[in-house]
Design a protein around this motif. Structure first.
Motif, PDB file in Angstrom:
ATOM      1  N   UNK A 118       3.135  14.095  -6.033  1.00  0.00           N
ATOM      2  CA  UNK A 118       2.021  13.407  -5.369  1.00  0.00           C
ATOM      3  C   UNK A 118       2.493  12.119  -4.685  1.00  0.00           C
ATOM      4  N   UNK A 119       2.164  11.984  -3.426  1.00  0.00           N
ATOM      5  CA  UNK A 119       2.471  10.775  -2.657  1.00  0.00           C
ATOM      6  C   UNK A 119       1.191  10.344  -1.946  1.00  0.00           C
ATOM      7  N   UNK A 120       0.813   9.102  -2.155  1.00  0.00           N
ATOM      8  CA  UNK A 120      -0.478   8.619  -1.664  1.00  0.00           C
ATOM      9  C   UNK A 120      -0.331   7.998  -0.278  1.00  0.00           C
ATOM     10  N   UNK A 160       0.821  -1.211   0.000  1.00  0.00           N
ATOM     11  CA  UNK A 160       0.000   0.000   0.000  1.00  0.00           C
ATOM     12  C   UNK A 160       0.858   1.267   0.000  1.00  0.00           C
ATOM     13  N   UNK A 161       2.150   1.111   0.239  1.00  0.00           N
ATOM     14  CA  UNK A 161       3.043   2.267   0.288  1.00  0.00           C
ATOM     15  C   UNK A 161       3.003   3.042  -1.023  1.00  0.00           C
ATOM     16  N   UNK A 162       2.631   4.317  -0.914  1.00  0.00           N
ATOM     17  CA  UNK A 162       2.537   5.213  -2.069  1.00  0.00           C
ATOM     18  C   UNK A 162       1.678   4.590  -3.177  1.00  0.00           C
ATOM     19  N   UNK A 163       0.571   4.002  -2.773  1.00  0.00           N
ATOM     20  CA  UNK A 163      -0.316   3.299  -3.695  1.00  0.00           C
ATOM     21  C   UNK A 163      -1.672   4.019  -3.715  1.00  0.00           C
ATOM     22  N   UNK A 164      -2.160   4.437  -4.891  1.00  0.00           N
ATOM     23  CA  UNK A 164      -3.462   5.118  -4.942  1.00  0.00           C
ATOM     24  C   UNK A 164      -4.634   4.210  -4.566  1.00  0.00           C
ATOM     25  N   UNK A 165      -4.421   2.889  -4.612  1.00  0.00           N
ATOM     26  CA  UNK A 165      -5.490   1.962  -4.263  1.00  0.00           C
ATOM     27  C   UNK A 165      -5.897   2.150  -2.799  1.00  0.00           C
ATOM     28  N   UNK A 166      -7.150   2.414  -2.551  1.00  0.00           N
ATOM     29  CA  UNK A 166      -7.709   2.626  -1.204  1.00  0.00           C
ATOM     30  C   UNK A 166      -7.172   3.876  -0.517  1.00  0.00           C
ATOM     31  N   UNK A 167      -6.394   4.697  -1.230  1.00  0.00           N
ATOM     32  CA  UNK A 167      -5.840   5.905  -0.622  1.00  0.00           C
ATOM     33  C   UNK A 167      -6.960   6.900  -0.297  1.00  0.00           C
ATOM     34  N   UNK A 168      -6.883   7.473   0.905  1.00  0.00           N
ATOM     35  CA  UNK A 168      -7.856   8.492   1.278  1.00  0.00           C
ATOM     36  C   UNK A 168      -7.204   9.833   1.594  1.00  0.00           C
ATOM     37  N   UNK A 194       7.637   7.096   5.094  1.00  0.00           N
ATOM     38  CA  UNK A 194       6.456   6.261   4.867  1.00  0.00           C
ATOM     39  C   UNK A 194       6.831   4.797   4.650  1.00  0.00           C
ATOM     40  N   UNK A 195       7.993   4.544   4.072  1.00  0.00           N
ATOM     41  CA  UNK A 195       8.421   3.150   3.912  1.00  0.00           C
ATOM     42  C   UNK A 195       8.490   2.476   5.276  1.00  0.00           C
ATOM     43  N   UNK A 196       9.005   3.183   6.259  1.00  0.00           N
ATOM     44  CA  UNK A 196       9.087   2.601   7.600  1.00  0.00           C
ATOM     45  C   UNK A 196       7.688   2.374   8.165  1.00  0.00           C
ATOM     46  N   UNK A 197       6.835   3.377   8.054  1.00  0.00           N
ATOM     47  CA  UNK A 197       5.488   3.280   8.630  1.00  0.00           C
ATOM     48  C   UNK A 197       4.706   2.130   8.002  1.00  0.00           C
ATOM     49  N   UNK A 198       4.857   1.940   6.694  1.00  0.00           N
ATOM     50  CA  UNK A 198       4.097   0.910   5.992  1.00  0.00           C
ATOM     51  C   UNK A 198       4.752  -0.476   6.078  1.00  0.00           C
ATOM     52  N   UNK A 199       5.954  -0.546   6.621  1.00  0.00           N
ATOM     53  CA  UNK A 199       6.633  -1.834   6.694  1.00  0.00           C
ATOM     54  C   UNK A 199       7.171  -2.301   5.365  1.00  0.00           C
ATOM     55  N   UNK A 200       7.436  -1.359   4.451  1.00  0.00           N
ATOM     56  CA  UNK A 200       8.013  -1.713   3.153  1.00  0.00           C
ATOM     57  C   UNK A 200       9.502  -1.985   3.329  1.00  0.00           C
ATOM     58  N   UNK A 201      10.139  -2.445   2.238  1.00  0.00           N
ATOM     59  CA  UNK A 201      11.570  -2.710   2.314  1.00  0.00           C
ATOM     60  C   UNK A 201      12.287  -1.443   2.784  1.00  0.00           C
TER      61      UNK A 201
END
Length: 421
Positions: free
Chosen positions: A72-74, A53-61, A117-124
């Motif tokens: 733009x960063x989602x 979901x990191x920087x992903x427009x899908x389900x972004x609010x 945001x990578x840290x918050x989302x648990x991305x690599x």
């Protein structure tokens, strides 16, 4: 799981810059991210799917327009709000932004914001010495306590000899950041504690760090801090040599260089170890007699660190060359050369000769060889009936197989090692 690394790879952090520059579809398209979220297999965990979901427009609010470029960063409130007090207040509070789907963050750098945001989302994600100051600044401005904990743990985990100079450089840099933003007192205290641990290790084994490649990269302020240590296991001449190496690689005003030399010469310091005095009968050699090596074993269960020796020297020469070798079970573990400035020619002096920390274990034979050039001749000292007196360090001092009395050492610079080492 190590909080300093989440599916970490070096390339992952490098990829952040690309993701920030052109938006959410440069590294992975929206369609690809959608499909990755739909991978419900036994090997595809919930955490991995959430990371997509990191920087992903899908389900972004919420969409952030970051930097002067308004990149733009989602984002997703359900991910951002629990992680950050800043986002909680911004997105759930009484601010006007809480009702907006687009929020401008013109003062932020897009690459840095995506890293957060990578840290918050648990991305690599990987913490490195290079990105740690940036992450530290972000963790406090956006109030992300979990990231603060991860950063401190990274520093604590790297307080090993090979990384200590890097760690102490970073802690000093973080202190300068602290002056510009509001920092929790607990965090400040932990940084100060890590800094002192590093400085303690440098004082304990300075000659190792003076030879380390990172030594020439430290700044003048840290160099002064080291030189001002009241207890350090090296001589003033060795401090001066370290300064000479540092000056060769750093541009410093002539007056500043002079003040650094003065700091070494005028500073009052002692060893960061104790003198284990050697008792017995110190006498000059007899005609035709040679001084033997100093041979010993540690009788008690105590392990010790050896940092240097004090050896009697009497010579008419202004400069005396001294070679010291240390052997463990006849394997050479130290070999150092010294130029001893014999300031009181003809008088009996004690040369304090420091070397890198040597770890010594019980019931193993150690041998210290001292060779003086030009030879001291009949002015050399030997130690007859050598012994020590200490509550926990017991040395069994022996002579060579030819029963030659050992060289006239006055004391050993040593320290008991903690029992957990």
């Amino acid at each position: 799981m190590d909080p300093s690394k989440t599916n970490a790879s070096s390339s992952a952090v490098a990829a952040v810059g690309t993701a920030a520059s052109t938006g959410p579809t440069d590294a992975t398209s929206a369609a690809q991210k959608h499909s990755l979220l739909a991978m419900f297999t036994a090997n595809n965990t919930m955490q991995e799917r959430l990371a997509h979901l990191h920087n992903n427009p899908l389900l972004s609010d919420v969409k952030f327009l970051v930097g002067e470029s308004r990149t733009p960063i989602y984002g997703h409130k359900v991910m951002l709000v629990p992680a950050s007090e800043y986002f909680y207040a911004l997105l759930c509070g009484n601010f006007a932004e809480s009702q907006k789907r687009e929020i401008s963050l013109e003062q932020e750098d897009p690459e840095e914001f995506l890293l957060l945001l990578r840290f918050i989302y648990g991305a690599e994600f990987e913490i490195t010495f290079e990105n740690l100051p940036t992450l530290y600044d972000l963790s406090h401005r956006f109030i992300v306590p979990v990231l603060q904990v991860a950063l401190l743990k990274f520093l604590e985990d790297h307080t090993c000899p090979d990384k200590i100079l890097k760690v102490v450089k970073v802690t000093r840099l973080l202190a300068s950041i602290d002056e510009t933003i509001s920092i929790d007192e607990t965090c400040l205290g932990e940084i100060s504690s890590i800094d002192e641990i590093c400085l303690g290790e440098i004082s304990n084994n300075p000659l190792y760090f003076f030879k380390h490649n990172d030594f020439i990269t430290i700044d003048e302020e840290l160099l002064v801090t080291i030189f001002r240590r009241q207890h350090i296991n090296c001589s003033d001449d060795q401090l001066a040599s370290a300064l000479g190496v540092w000056l060769q690689h750093n541009t410093t005003a002539e007056e500043d260089a002079r003040q650094l030399h003065d700091l070494i010469q005028t500073g009052k310091r002692s060893a960061d170890s104790f003198k284990l005095h050697l008792f017995g009968f110190h006498r000059r050699v007899l005609p035709g007699e040679d001084a033997g090596d100093f041979i010993f074993k540690i009788n008690a269960a105590t392990r010790i660190s050896l940092y240097g020796i004090g050896v009697y020297v009497q010579s008419d020469e202004l400069v005396v060359n001294i070679e010291v070798k240390v052997y463990e079970s006849e394997v050479e573990i130290a070999n150092e050369q010294y130029k001893f400035a014999n300031k009181q020619c003809g008088e009996v002096n004690v040369a304090d000769l420091f070397f890198e920390e040597l770890h010594m274990a019980p019931r193993i034979q150690y041998r210290i060889s001292v060779v003086v050039t030009p030879p001291l001749g009949d002015k050399a000292f030997v130690l007859q009936y050598p012994r020590t007196h200490h509550t926990s360090i017991e040395l069994n001092i022996t002579t060579s197989f030819l029963a030659i009395d050992p060289i006239g050492l006055k004391y050993l610079y040593c320290k008991e090692q903690p029992k957990n080492e």
